[in-house]
Enzyme design. Structure first.
Site, PDB file in Angstrom:
ATOM      1  N   HIS A   8       0.838  -1.190   0.000  1.00 29.35           N
ATOM      2  CA  HIS A   8       0.000   0.000   0.000  1.00 29.35           C
ATOM      3  C   HIS A   8       0.879   1.249   0.000  1.00 29.35           C
ATOM      4  O   HIS A   8       2.108   1.173   0.135  1.00 29.35           O
ATOM      5  CB  HIS A   8      -0.925  -0.010   1.212  1.00 29.35           C
ATOM      6  CG  HIS A   8      -2.015  -1.025   1.106  1.00 29.35           C
ATOM      7  ND1 HIS A   8      -3.032  -1.134   2.033  1.00 29.35           N
ATOM      8  CD2 HIS A   8      -2.279  -1.977   0.169  1.00 29.35           C
ATOM      9  CE1 HIS A   8      -3.858  -2.106   1.682  1.00 29.35           C
ATOM     10  NE2 HIS A   8      -3.414  -2.630   0.561  1.00 29.35           N
ATOM     11  N   GLU A  28       1.370   3.573   2.181  1.00 33.03           N
ATOM     12  CA  GLU A  28       2.157   3.800   3.393  1.00 33.03           C
ATOM     13  C   GLU A  28       3.392   2.907   3.426  1.00 33.03           C
ATOM     14  O   GLU A  28       4.481   3.342   3.835  1.00 33.03           O
ATOM     15  CB  GLU A  28       1.295   3.532   4.632  1.00 33.03           C
ATOM     16  CG  GLU A  28       0.076   4.436   4.750  1.00 33.03           C
ATOM     17  CD  GLU A  28      -1.161   3.835   4.113  1.00 33.03           C
ATOM     18  OE1 GLU A  28      -2.267   4.100   4.612  1.00 33.03           O
ATOM     19  OE2 GLU A  28      -1.042   3.106   3.104  1.00 33.03           O
ATOM     20  N   CYS A  39      -1.823  -1.307   7.530  1.00 32.20           N
ATOM     21  CA  CYS A  39      -0.915  -0.158   7.483  1.00 32.20           C
ATOM     22  C   CYS A  39      -0.925   0.612   8.795  1.00 32.20           C
ATOM     23  O   CYS A  39       0.083   1.226   9.165  1.00 32.20           O
ATOM     24  CB  CYS A  39      -1.310   0.770   6.331  1.00 32.20           C
ATOM     25  SG  CYS A  39      -0.954   0.061   4.702  1.00 32.20           S
ATOM     26  N   ALA A  50     -23.869  11.262 -27.699  1.00 25.22           N
ATOM     27  CA  ALA A  50     -23.541  12.371 -28.606  1.00 25.22           C
ATOM     28  C   ALA A  50     -24.843  12.879 -29.193  1.00 25.22           C
ATOM     29  O   ALA A  50     -25.755  12.099 -29.491  1.00 25.22           O
ATOM     30  CB  ALA A  50     -22.597  11.904 -29.711  1.00 25.22           C
ATOM     31  N   ARG A  89     -13.250   3.951 -22.499  1.00 24.70           N
ATOM     32  CA  ARG A  89     -13.638   2.560 -22.228  1.00 24.70           C
ATOM     33  C   ARG A  89     -12.554   1.800 -21.480  1.00 24.70           C
ATOM     34  O   ARG A  89     -12.858   0.923 -20.661  1.00 24.70           O
ATOM     35  CB  ARG A  89     -13.958   1.845 -23.547  1.00 24.70           C
ATOM     36  CG  ARG A  89     -15.229   2.310 -24.220  1.00 24.70           C
ATOM     37  CD  ARG A  89     -15.425   1.642 -25.576  1.00 24.70           C
ATOM     38  NE  ARG A  89     -16.615   2.113 -26.263  1.00 24.70           N
ATOM     39  CZ  ARG A  89     -16.966   1.740 -27.488  1.00 24.70           C
ATOM     40  NH1 ARG A  89     -16.184   0.897 -28.178  1.00 24.70           N
ATOM     41  NH2 ARG A  89     -18.068   2.216 -28.042  1.00 24.70           N
ATOM     42  N   ASP A  92     -27.268  -1.047 -34.530  1.00 21.52           N
ATOM     43  CA  ASP A  92     -25.897  -0.601 -34.765  1.00 21.52           C
ATOM     44  C   ASP A  92     -24.857  -1.716 -34.719  1.00 21.52           C
ATOM     45  O   ASP A  92     -23.740  -1.539 -35.231  1.00 21.52           O
ATOM     46  CB  ASP A  92     -25.501   0.453 -33.726  1.00 21.52           C
ATOM     47  CG  ASP A  92     -26.323   1.728 -33.862  1.00 21.52           C
ATOM     48  OD1 ASP A  92     -26.956   1.906 -34.916  1.00 21.52           O
ATOM     49  OD2 ASP A  92     -26.345   2.523 -32.907  1.00 21.52           O
ATOM     50  N   LEU A 121     -18.098  -2.445 -29.153  1.00 19.67           N
ATOM     51  CA  LEU A 121     -17.857  -2.030 -27.766  1.00 19.67           C
ATOM     52  C   LEU A 121     -16.462  -2.424 -27.274  1.00 19.67           C
ATOM     53  O   LEU A 121     -16.274  -2.740 -26.104  1.00 19.67           O
ATOM     54  CB  LEU A 121     -18.932  -2.602 -26.823  1.00 19.67           C
ATOM     55  CG  LEU A 121     -20.382  -2.250 -27.152  1.00 19.67           C
ATOM     56  CD1 LEU A 121     -21.308  -2.845 -26.100  1.00 19.67           C
ATOM     57  CD2 LEU A 121     -20.574  -0.745 -27.258  1.00 19.67           C
ATOM     58  N   ARG A 179     -10.521  -0.785 -29.918  1.00 23.10           N
ATOM     59  CA  ARG A 179      -9.631  -0.942 -31.065  1.00 23.10           C
ATOM     60  C   ARG A 179      -8.903   0.351 -31.453  1.00 23.10           C
ATOM     61  O   ARG A 179      -7.902   0.310 -32.169  1.00 23.10           O
ATOM     62  CB  ARG A 179     -10.412  -1.472 -32.269  1.00 23.10           C
ATOM     63  CG  ARG A 179     -11.569  -0.595 -32.715  1.00 23.10           C
ATOM     64  CD  ARG A 179     -12.488  -1.344 -33.694  1.00 23.10           C
ATOM     65  NE  ARG A 179     -13.607  -0.508 -34.137  1.00 23.10           N
ATOM     66  CZ  ARG A 179     -14.707  -0.324 -33.434  1.00 23.10           C
ATOM     67  NH1 ARG A 179     -14.846  -0.892 -32.239  1.00 23.10           N
ATOM     68  NH2 ARG A 179     -15.696   0.426 -33.908  1.00 23.10           N
ATOM     69  N   GLU A 182     -23.880   3.341 -22.871  1.00 25.03           N
ATOM     70  CA  GLU A 182     -23.823   3.954 -24.200  1.00 25.03           C
ATOM     71  C   GLU A 182     -25.049   3.598 -25.026  1.00 25.03           C
ATOM     72  O   GLU A 182     -25.007   3.614 -26.246  1.00 25.03           O
ATOM     73  CB  GLU A 182     -22.556   3.504 -24.944  1.00 25.03           C
ATOM     74  CG  GLU A 182     -21.278   4.180 -24.498  1.00 25.03           C
ATOM     75  CD  GLU A 182     -20.136   3.969 -25.488  1.00 25.03           C
ATOM     76  OE1 GLU A 182     -20.379   3.425 -26.579  1.00 25.03           O
ATOM     77  OE2 GLU A 182     -19.002   4.345 -25.165  1.00 25.03           O
TER      78      GLU A 182
END
Length: 335
Positions: free
Chosen positions: A69, A71, A107, A177, A206, A222, A226, A229, A276
């Site tokens: 961690h 610390e 910690c 959009a 993404r 569509d 997803l 690329r 989306e």
């Protein structure tokens, strides 16, 4: 309620004195913490700084889940010649030190062993196994503790982790959009509203989220991949809202409804989700109040008619507004 009362009692035992110096070194903690953005998940991003007088003698951050961690890395960075300074130093840490045995030891115990007399904490850890226990352990050991320095900024840094642990669901980003006249598409033909650059930014986004969700209509019309690329990084888990398995591609998780999708993500430890989908899916999340952030890209293009974009909720807070090749991307937060 009992947990809230316990935390209030712990905070009453803390030192409320905060100086400009405290804020300065907490900002350094936040800078360091961001180094774990990619690999610390599902753990939170945390930075730590050790200060003697006005000099930093050690610093570190949580680099990778399962490893040391913030610390631990901070103490490890202290030079042997500076070790004697620990007994008069202040440790700054952006998130409450852990108090339980997980993949690594507590910690809080390490801090006590090192003899640091003062600890400044950015915000309390909402994780049930910590949540005030680390601070209590430090106080019981006689360490002076200050909590809440740049608390809002520290919480904002780990808003996905905090949302997941307090609301028992992933942090939800709704993204779409729209044209300048308020349409997200045309019923007769596909319309591209993003520029090549903003399309690339969507793929970058993404890689920063654990899952992505669309509705059945978007899948059918569509056939989106997803994936990422157009950027380098991990692809999010793909989810489609559908009451039937028919037509759902391999590699997609089928959820029969929003509740089913969020339950799946909670059980799998997925802390963040991008939605989306089309207007129906987006409006369903908005109407249910199941969102934490909106990302709206607006193009100068006028469609004249088509599928109406979701309406922004009243009273939301705009976090940012940027111009990319003439397209405006605005982000809003759910207060």
């Amino acid at each position: 309620m009992e947990q809230e009362v316990g935390i209030r009692e712990i905070l009453r035992r803390c030192d409320s004195t905060v100086t400009a110096t405290d804020e300065r070194f907490m900002r350094r903690c936040l800078q360091l913490a961001r180094g774990g953005r990619r690999n610390a998940k599902p753990n939170p991003m945390v930075g730590a700084v050790l200060v003697s007088g006005e000099r930093i003698i050690g610093e570190g951050y949580h680099v990778r889940c399962g490893e040391g961690h913030a610390e631990v890395n901070c103490f490890a960075s202290v030079r042997p010649a500076d070790e004697p300074l620990l007994t008069s130093a202040t440790l700054y840490v952006s998130l409450e030190p852990c108090s339980h045995y997980g993949r690594t030891p507590p910690c809080a115990d390490l801090i006590i062993r090192k003899g640091v007399p003062r600890v400044v904490v950015g915000c309390i850890d909402p994780f049930a196994k910590v949540s005030g226990r680390g601070i209590r352990k430090l106080l019981d050991a006689g360490i002076r503790v200050t909590v809440g320095v740049l608390g809002k900024e520290c919480e904002e840094l780990n808003r996905r982790f905090i949302t997941f642990n307090t609301l028992r669901r992933p942090y939800i980003l709704l993204k779409w959009a729209q044209s300048a006249d308020g349409y997200i598409g045309n019923r007769e033909q596909r319309v591209s509203l993003s520029t090549p650059f903003t399309f690339m930014l969507s793929h970058k986004l993404r890689t920063e989220y654990d899952a992505i969700l669309i509705g059945r209509n978007t899948l059918t019309t569509d056939a989106p991949q997803l994936n990422v690329r157009h950027w380098s990084g991990p692809a999010p888990e793909r989810i489609v809202l559908s009451h039937s398995d028919a037509g759902v591609p391999d590699g997609f998780f089928r959820a029969s409804g929003i509740g089913n999708a969020l339950s799946h993500l909670w059980e799998e430890g997925r802390q963040s989700l991008i939605v989306e989908g089309g207007a129906v899916t987006l409006n369903a999340f908005l109407q249910a109040g199941l969102w934490d952030e909106l990302r709206v890209e607006t193009t100068p293009l006028l469609l004249g008619t088509g599928i109406a974009a979701p309406r922004l909720p009243d009273g939301i807070r705009q976090e940012s507004r940027e111009d990319f090749d003439g397209n405006i991307i605005a982000t809003y937060l759910h207060d």
